[in-house]
Design a protein around this motif. Structure first.
Motif, PDB file in Angstrom:
ATOM      1  N   LEU A  97      18.610  12.546  -0.079  1.00 20.67           N
ATOM      2  CA  LEU A  97      19.322  11.927   1.252  1.00 20.67           C
ATOM      3  C   LEU A  97      19.258  13.159   2.137  1.00 20.67           C
ATOM      4  O   LEU A  97      18.848  12.772   3.543  1.00 20.67           O
ATOM      5  CB  LEU A  97      20.788  11.417   1.074  1.00 20.67           C
ATOM      6  N   ILE A  98      19.593  14.446   1.975  1.00 23.78           N
ATOM      7  CA  ILE A  98      19.568  15.440   2.997  1.00 23.78           C
ATOM      8  C   ILE A  98      18.211  15.481   3.426  1.00 23.78           C
ATOM      9  O   ILE A  98      17.810  15.883   4.508  1.00 23.78           O
ATOM     10  CB  ILE A  98      20.119  16.822   2.268  1.00 23.78           C
ATOM     11  N   ALA A  99      17.293  15.558   2.493  1.00 21.53           N
ATOM     12  CA  ALA A  99      15.974  15.692   2.869  1.00 21.53           C
ATOM     13  C   ALA A  99      15.142  14.396   3.670  1.00 21.53           C
ATOM     14  O   ALA A  99      13.994  14.360   4.227  1.00 21.53           O
ATOM     15  CB  ALA A  99      15.076  15.950   1.562  1.00 21.53           C
ATOM     16  N   ASN A 100      15.887  13.521   3.580  1.00 23.19           N
ATOM     17  CA  ASN A 100      15.511  12.012   4.190  1.00 23.19           C
ATOM     18  C   ASN A 100      14.238  11.757   3.698  1.00 23.19           C
ATOM     19  O   ASN A 100      13.345  11.425   4.286  1.00 23.19           O
ATOM     20  CB  ASN A 100      15.360  12.331   5.698  1.00 23.19           C
ATOM     21  N   ARG A 101      14.145  11.790   2.183  1.00 23.42           N
ATOM     22  CA  ARG A 101      13.126  11.440   1.419  1.00 23.42           C
ATOM     23  C   ARG A 101      13.327  10.352   0.448  1.00 23.42           C
ATOM     24  O   ARG A 101      14.459  10.298   0.024  1.00 23.42           O
ATOM     25  CB  ARG A 101      12.756  12.692   0.779  1.00 23.42           C
ATOM     26  N   VAL A 102      12.351   9.460   0.207  1.00 25.91           N
ATOM     27  CA  VAL A 102      12.443   8.474  -0.661  1.00 25.91           C
ATOM     28  C   VAL A 102      12.357   9.054  -2.200  1.00 25.91           C
ATOM     29  O   VAL A 102      11.796  10.259  -2.449  1.00 25.91           O
ATOM     30  CB  VAL A 102      11.228   7.420  -0.810  1.00 25.91           C
ATOM     31  N   ASN A 103      13.379   8.791  -2.900  1.00 22.36           N
ATOM     32  CA  ASN A 103      13.448   9.343  -4.172  1.00 22.36           C
ATOM     33  C   ASN A 103      12.590   8.782  -5.102  1.00 22.36           C
ATOM     34  O   ASN A 103      12.351   7.716  -5.377  1.00 22.36           O
ATOM     35  CB  ASN A 103      14.863   8.846  -4.994  1.00 22.36           C
ATOM     36  N   LYS A 104      11.679   9.789  -5.512  1.00 19.63           N
ATOM     37  CA  LYS A 104      10.484   9.561  -6.426  1.00 19.63           C
ATOM     38  C   LYS A 104      10.848   8.771  -7.616  1.00 19.63           C
ATOM     39  O   LYS A 104      10.022   8.052  -8.075  1.00 19.63           O
ATOM     40  CB  LYS A 104       9.764  10.553  -6.651  1.00 19.63           C
ATOM     41  N   HIS A 105      11.965   8.891  -8.097  1.00 21.63           N
ATOM     42  CA  HIS A 105      12.186   7.957  -9.529  1.00 21.63           C
ATOM     43  C   HIS A 105      12.520   6.625  -9.001  1.00 21.63           C
ATOM     44  O   HIS A 105      12.094   5.781  -9.993  1.00 21.63           O
ATOM     45  CB  HIS A 105      13.999   8.755 -10.071  1.00 21.63           C
ATOM     46  N   ASP A 106      13.085   6.438  -8.003  1.00 23.68           N
ATOM     47  CA  ASP A 106      13.383   4.971  -7.729  1.00 23.68           C
ATOM     48  C   ASP A 106      12.007   4.407  -7.336  1.00 23.68           C
ATOM     49  O   ASP A 106      11.723   3.219  -7.508  1.00 23.68           O
ATOM     50  CB  ASP A 106      14.184   4.736  -6.513  1.00 23.68           C
ATOM     51  N   LEU A 107      11.307   5.149  -6.598  1.00 23.75           N
ATOM     52  CA  LEU A 107       9.821   4.709  -6.254  1.00 23.75           C
ATOM     53  C   LEU A 107       9.049   4.415  -7.284  1.00 23.75           C
ATOM     54  O   LEU A 107       8.496   3.111  -7.253  1.00 23.75           O
ATOM     55  CB  LEU A 107       9.021   5.747  -5.313  1.00 23.75           C
ATOM     56  N   LEU A 108       8.994   4.983  -8.374  1.00 16.91           N
ATOM     57  CA  LEU A 108       8.129   4.802  -9.489  1.00 16.91           C
ATOM     58  C   LEU A 108       8.446   3.834 -10.402  1.00 16.91           C
ATOM     59  O   LEU A 108       7.838   2.996 -10.786  1.00 16.91           O
ATOM     60  CB  LEU A 108       7.662   6.209 -10.351  1.00 16.91           C
ATOM     61  N   ASN A 109       9.834   3.774 -10.528  1.00 13.78           N
ATOM     62  CA  ASN A 109      10.662   2.880 -11.337  1.00 13.78           C
ATOM     63  C   ASN A 109      10.406   1.385 -10.676  1.00 13.78           C
ATOM     64  O   ASN A 109      10.059   0.469 -11.394  1.00 13.78           O
ATOM     65  CB  ASN A 109      12.101   3.070 -11.782  1.00 13.78           C
ATOM     66  N   GLY A 110      10.231   1.453  -9.192  1.00 16.60           N
ATOM     67  CA  GLY A 110      10.160   0.061  -8.644  1.00 16.60           C
ATOM     68  C   GLY A 110       8.900  -0.477  -8.945  1.00 16.60           C
ATOM     69  O   GLY A 110       8.412  -1.592  -9.340  1.00 16.60           O
TER      70      GLY A 110
END
Length: 403
Positions: A97-110
Motif C-alpha cells: 500500500l505504501i508503494a502504491n503497488r499491486v500485491n503480486k500474491h493477489d495478482l497471481l492468485n487471481g
C-alpha cells in the motif's frame, strides 16, 4: 521542485527484490535476507554534494524502521549501509500500500483461480492452461495474462476462435466477444503469440485467418472451365474474361454443375494466379495456408470430379513447402507440387534470394519426400525462389520438368 517520495521508492525497490526471492513463495524458506543497499536507492547516496537526497533517504528509512517494515544495517561508524525487509506477511501487505503497488500474491492468485476453473476440450488450450498454472504456482508472472479480468478475456477469445466455423471480420468477431468492435485489437499480440507457441498446426502468417477471423473480407478466386449454381443463378466461369471471385459467405450455397478441366491447380500468390494461363486447368488462388472454408471448396470440387489430377504451385522455399504439406494433410487430397523442383531451381538460379538462418533450419527439418532433392540443392546454393519469377507455359502438363 517537488521532493521525491523516498519512502515509496524504498518500498518499491524492496518489494521488487522480495518478489524475485525464494521468500515470495514461502517466507523464511532461506537464510538469505531481502537486502537493499543505500546506493541502490540512490547511486549518489555517499556523495557529499547530494546531501539533501542523503537526508531525505535516511528520514524515509528511519520512518519505515519505526513502523516495523525494515531493519537498518550500519557500518562501524554508524553510517547506513543497507536496509533489510522484515519478513512478516501482514507488514509486507501494508508495504504494498505504501508503494502504491499491486500485491503480486493477489495478482497471481487471481489469475491462478481463473486458470484452474477453466475447462476446455481443445488440447493446445489445455496445455497453455497447465503450463500457466505451473508457472503461477512457482511464483512467476505469466507473459500472456496480466490480471484476473485480463485472463478471463484472453481465454474467452481463445475458446471463441476455436468455435468460429464461418469467416468473419475482425471487428465483428470483437463485437461477438465483447460487444465492442475495437476491444479485441488490444489483445491481438498476446493472442497470436499464444497460438503460435501452443497450437502446433501449420498456421497462416496472419494467425487469426486460420480460425476464419479476417482483417479484410474473404474472397475465393478461381478460373477455368467450371459451371456453378449460386443462389439459383447459373454461372459459367469459363465464359468470363478473367478470374471469378466468390465471397466466402456464399460458399455453402455454391453447387457445382460441371467441370470440363482435367487438372486442379491451387496457387499460393495472387500475382501468379492472375498471370497464369494453363490449358485444361481449374485454378484456385489459395492465399497461403488454406482454412476450413477453402478446404470445403476443394473437397467439393474433388468429390464432384474425382478423376482430377491435383497440383499445387507455390514459392520454392520453406514456407511454400509447408503450405503444400498443410494442403495435402488437411484435405486428404493427393496434391502434387508443380514447378517446385530441382529443375526449376536450376533454371531460375540467377533470380534466387539468399536463405536466412530460419530458412535453413526449416529446410533441414523438412522430411517431405517430394522436396528432398531440391532442398539439398537449395542448401548447397543457399537460395530460394519466389513463385512470381517462374513462368509456366500454357501446356505445362506436357512438360515433365515442371512436376
Amino acid at each position: 521542485m517537488q521532493e521525491k517520495d523516498y519512502k515509496k521508492e524504498v518500498a518499491n525497490k524492496l518489494l521488487s527484490k522480495y518478489e524475485n526471492s525464494k521468500h515470495f513463495l514461502e517466507l523464511n524458506s532461506t537464510n538469505r535476507r531481502v537486502l537493499l543497499k543505500m546506493t541502490e536507492i540512490n547511486k549518489h547516496y555517499n556523495d557529499s554534494s547530494f546531501y539533501n537526497q542523503y537526508r531525505q533517504i535516511n528520514d524515509a528509512v528511519d520512518t519505515l524502521e519505526e513502523e516495523g517494515y525494515i531493519g537498518i544495517n550500519k557500518d562501524m561508524q554508524g553510517d547506513y549501509v543497507s536496509v533489510a525487509l522484515i519478513l512478516d506477511l501482514e507488514k509486507i501487505k501494508q508495504l504494498y500500500l505504501i508503494a502504491n503497488r499491486v500485491n503480486k500474491h493477489d495478482l497471481l492468485n487471481g489469475i491462478l483461480e481463473v486458470c484452474e476453473e477453466e475447462r476446455c476440450d481443445v488440447n493446445w488450450i489445455n496445455t497453455f492452461l497447465l503450463e500457466t498454472i505451473q508457472l503461477l504456482q512457482e511464483g512467476h508472472a505469466s507473459p500472456y495474462l496480466k490480471d484476473k479480468e485480463d485472463a478471463k478475456d484472453i481465454l474467452h477469445i481463445l475458446k471463441q476462435l476455436t468455435k468460429q466455423q464461418e469467416e468473419i471480420s475482425l471487428r465483428k468477431f470483437s463485437i461477438q466477444c465483447f460487444h465492442d468492435s475495437k476491444k479485441l485489437e488490444g489483445y491481438l499480440p498476446r493472442i497470436e503469440s499464444i497460438i503460435k507457441h501452443y497450437d502446433h498446426e501449420e498456421l497462416e502468417e496472419d494467425v487469426l485467418s486460420s480460425f476464419n477471423v479476417l482483417k479484410n473480407p474473404g474472397f475465393i478466386y478461381l478460373k477455368g472451365h467450371i459451371v456453378i449454381s449460386l443462389n439459383g443463378q447459373i454461372i459459367d466461369v469459363g465464359k468470363i474474361n478473367g478470374p471469378f471471385s466468390i465471397t466466402t459467405e456464399n460458399l455453402q450455397a455454391l453447387e457445382i454443375m460441371a467441370i470440363d478441366d482435367h487438372h486442379l491447380v491451387t496457387i499460393e500468390n495472387l500475382t501468379s494466379f492472375y498471370d497464369l494461363k494453363l490449358d485444361d486447368s481449374l485454378m484456385i488462388y489459395l492465399g497461403g495456408y488454406h482454412n476450413s472454408l477453402r478446404r470445403s471448396l476443394l473437397e467439393k470440387i474433388v468429390a464432384f470430379k474425382p478423376s482430377l489430377a491435383c497440383f499445387h504451385f507455390g514459392d520454392l522455399d520453406a514456407g511454400g513447402m509447408s503450405i503444400f504439406h498443410h494442403l495435402r494433410t488437411k484435405t486428404h487430397i493427393d496434391f502434387k507440387p508443380l514447378a517446385m523442383n530441382r529443375s526449376i531451381l536450376e533454371t531460375y538460379r540467377d533470380y534466387g534470394r539468399k536463405l536466412t538462418q530460419h530458412d535453413i533450419q526449416r529446410l533441414r527439418h523438412n522430411d517431405d519426400p517430394y522436396f528432398q532433392d531440391v532442398i539439398k540443392l537449395m542448401l548447397e546454393w543457399h537460395i530460394k525462389l519466389e513463385q512470381e519469377i517462374i513462368d509456366l507455359p500454357e501446356d505445362v502438363f506436357k512438360h515433365t520438368q515442371y512436376f
